[in-house]
Scaffold this active site. Sequence first.
Site, PDB file in Angstrom:
ATOM      1  N   TYR A   1       0.978  -1.270  -0.121  1.00 28.65           N
ATOM      2  CA  TYR A   1       0.128  -0.036  -0.036  1.00 28.65           C
ATOM      3  C   TYR A   1       0.863   1.114   0.022  1.00 28.65           C
ATOM      4  O   TYR A   1       0.253   2.359  -0.449  1.00 28.65           O
ATOM      5  CB  TYR A   1      -0.966   0.072   1.223  1.00 28.65           C
ATOM      6  CG  TYR A   1      -2.212  -0.651   1.127  1.00 28.65           C
ATOM      7  CD1 TYR A   1      -2.314  -2.102   0.951  1.00 28.65           C
ATOM      8  CD2 TYR A   1      -3.475  -0.027   1.387  1.00 28.65           C
ATOM      9  CE1 TYR A   1      -3.444  -2.853   0.735  1.00 28.65           C
ATOM     10  CE2 TYR A   1      -4.560  -0.637   1.182  1.00 28.65           C
ATOM     11  CZ  TYR A   1      -4.529  -1.802   0.864  1.00 28.65           C
ATOM     12  OH  TYR A   1      -5.807  -2.668   0.780  1.00 28.65           O
TER      13      TYR A   1
ATOM     14  N   LYS B   1       3.024 -15.426   2.512  1.00 32.55           N
ATOM     15  CA  LYS B   1       3.263 -16.165   1.160  1.00 32.55           C
ATOM     16  C   LYS B   1       4.698 -16.431   1.015  1.00 32.55           C
ATOM     17  O   LYS B   1       5.340 -15.992   0.278  1.00 32.55           O
ATOM     18  CB  LYS B   1       2.679 -15.349   0.148  1.00 32.55           C
ATOM     19  CG  LYS B   1       2.451 -16.000  -1.184  1.00 32.55           C
ATOM     20  CD  LYS B   1       1.428 -17.126  -1.180  1.00 32.55           C
ATOM     21  CE  LYS B   1       1.553 -17.886  -2.696  1.00 32.55           C
ATOM     22  NZ  LYS B   1       0.635 -19.056  -2.670  1.00 32.55           N
TER      23      LYS B   1
ATOM     24  N   ASP C   1      -3.287 -18.132   0.803  1.00 32.81           N
ATOM     25  CA  ASP C   1      -4.375 -19.075  -0.101  1.00 32.81           C
ATOM     26  C   ASP C   1      -4.842 -20.120   0.846  1.00 32.81           C
ATOM     27  O   ASP C   1      -6.011 -20.322   0.971  1.00 32.81           O
ATOM     28  CB  ASP C   1      -3.605 -19.640  -1.384  1.00 32.81           C
ATOM     29  CG  ASP C   1      -2.196 -20.321  -1.052  1.00 32.81           C
ATOM     30  OD1 ASP C   1      -1.711 -20.173   0.149  1.00 32.81           O
ATOM     31  OD2 ASP C   1      -1.758 -21.002  -1.962  1.00 32.81           O
TER      32      ASP C   1
ATOM     33  N   ASP D   1      -6.416  -6.894   4.314  1.00 28.39           N
ATOM     34  CA  ASP D   1      -7.503  -6.095   3.586  1.00 28.39           C
ATOM     35  C   ASP D   1      -8.383  -7.260   2.939  1.00 28.39           C
ATOM     36  O   ASP D   1      -9.719  -7.211   3.159  1.00 28.39           O
ATOM     37  CB  ASP D   1      -7.115  -5.215   2.305  1.00 28.39           C
ATOM     38  CG  ASP D   1      -8.202  -4.629   1.745  1.00 28.39           C
ATOM     39  OD1 ASP D   1      -9.071  -4.047   2.287  1.00 28.39           O
ATOM     40  OD2 ASP D   1      -8.178  -4.549   0.473  1.00 28.39           O
TER      41      ASP D   1
ATOM     42  N   ASP E   1     -12.340  -8.887   4.488  1.00 27.86           N
ATOM     43  CA  ASP E   1     -13.558  -8.832   3.862  1.00 27.86           C
ATOM     44  C   ASP E   1     -14.364 -10.280   3.867  1.00 27.86           C
ATOM     45  O   ASP E   1     -15.412 -10.462   4.080  1.00 27.86           O
ATOM     46  CB  ASP E   1     -13.449  -8.274   2.233  1.00 27.86           C
ATOM     47  CG  ASP E   1     -13.819  -6.607   2.290  1.00 27.86           C
ATOM     48  OD1 ASP E   1     -13.268  -6.055   2.952  1.00 27.86           O
ATOM     49  OD2 ASP E   1     -14.355  -6.540   1.213  1.00 27.86           O
TER      50      ASP E   1
HETATM   51  C1  IPM Z   1     -10.312  -0.804   4.216  1.00 30.97           C
HETATM   52  C2  IPM Z   1     -10.632  -0.349   2.644  1.00 30.97           C
HETATM   53  C3  IPM Z   1      -9.417   0.452   2.487  1.00 30.97           C
HETATM   54  C4  IPM Z   1      -8.162  -0.485   2.176  1.00 30.97           C
HETATM   55  C5  IPM Z   1      -9.704   0.931   0.950  1.00 30.97           C
HETATM   56  C6  IPM Z   1     -10.661   2.030   1.023  1.00 30.97           C
HETATM   57  C7  IPM Z   1      -8.164   2.083   0.713  1.00 30.97           C
HETATM   58  O1  IPM Z   1     -10.913  -1.401   1.958  1.00 30.97           O
HETATM   59  O2  IPM Z   1     -10.374  -0.130   5.228  1.00 30.97           O
HETATM   60  O3  IPM Z   1     -10.206  -2.323   4.359  1.00 30.97           O
HETATM   61  O4  IPM Z   1      -7.822  -1.037   1.403  1.00 30.97           O
HETATM   62  O5  IPM Z   1      -7.494  -0.471   3.449  1.00 30.97           O
HETATM   63 MG    MG Z   2     -10.968  -3.454   2.589  1.00 32.85          MG
END
Ligand code: IPM
Ligand code: MG
Length: 350
Positions: free
Chosen positions: A138, A185, A217, A241, A245
């Site tokens: 990042y 990884k 993975d 990240d 999710d």
């Molecule tokens: C998160 C989001 C952010 C990230 C984006 C919006 C830059 O997806 O907070 O998980 O990737 O960190």
């Molecule tokens: Mg995110």
Amino acid sequence: MKKISVIPGDGIGPEVIKAAVKVLDKACPKEFEFVYVSMGGNAIDKFGVPLPDESLKTCKESDATLLGAVGGAKWDSQPPENRPEKGLLKLRSGLEVFANIRPAKIFAPLASACPLRKDIAEKGIDFVIVRELTGGIYFGKHEFLDNNNSARDVMQYSRDEIKRIALVAFNAAMSRRKILTSVDKANVLSTSRLWREVINDVAKDFLEVKINHLYVDNASMQLIKAPSDFDVIVTENMFGDILSDEASQIVGSIGMIPSASLGENNRGLYEPIHGSAPDIAGQDKANPIGTILAAAMMLRYSFKMHSEADKIENSVNQVLNEGFRTPDIYTEGTKLISGSKMRDEIISRL
Ligand code: IPM
Ligand code: MG
């Protein structure tokens, strides 16, 4: 009075932030002064940049920062350096909040929202992702080369960066079930080989913690196959990240998960993990629970106000127990309500 910087942001950000601020006012009257700060797409519209210097300065000078969400298609044509997300990344690095804590826990009343097989869900799902937040790909150089015919993003980690996030994760494990899974990884990446080496070094000071290493993975597969095996997961920025999710779906909805981003001091940044969801903005459909729980995390981590945080979490549980649901967590037989009604139901039980 403690000073909280509040960043409503874009899309559903202002709605969920309004809910969290109202909850804080009720749970801890006269405790906080809220200072509103501009960041994201709305800051681009007003000031030409996603994070004005003044905004960062205000956040740095306050005791904690509470953020809704930023971004939206409207700003997709911005150059990469000026996208709303860039404001968020600059805020995270400006506040030096390198440790992002993302709990994934099934609220008992939402067990049916878990998409996994019943026998898997019933074993109980309660883990925390500790994501490195201010390093890795990042924050490496991002560039296009050869007349736009190739591109690269640099992923770099130093021993010190890995060590400090490892310490946060081991300490989190010590306060929980003492199982730490480090995700990397290392079969491909140098940064991951260094990561593993440093984690193993730090492990020598935490002999009570059982440590596992998983490739990312495999980890993403195990999270679906046996989520109850996980207690604390520590991983680098981009893997964290993605896995967070995935975790949000395991526990039912991305609208439910809060996060705390912490540095060496208490000055944390608190936000839901969901985005700005422009498709439902302004329709009073957004689930405010992720942001309300982020406010509760703020009380815990930045201010040690544990009983007030308990109160907020209990109200959320109670409202869910009574069957109230925003559209994202609605299932047949439950009571469908708007985002603002969810907020008011939670407040009335405080
Ligand atoms: C998160 C989001 C952010 C990230 C984006 C919006 C830059 O997806 O907070 O998980 O990737 O960190
Ligand atoms: Mg995110």
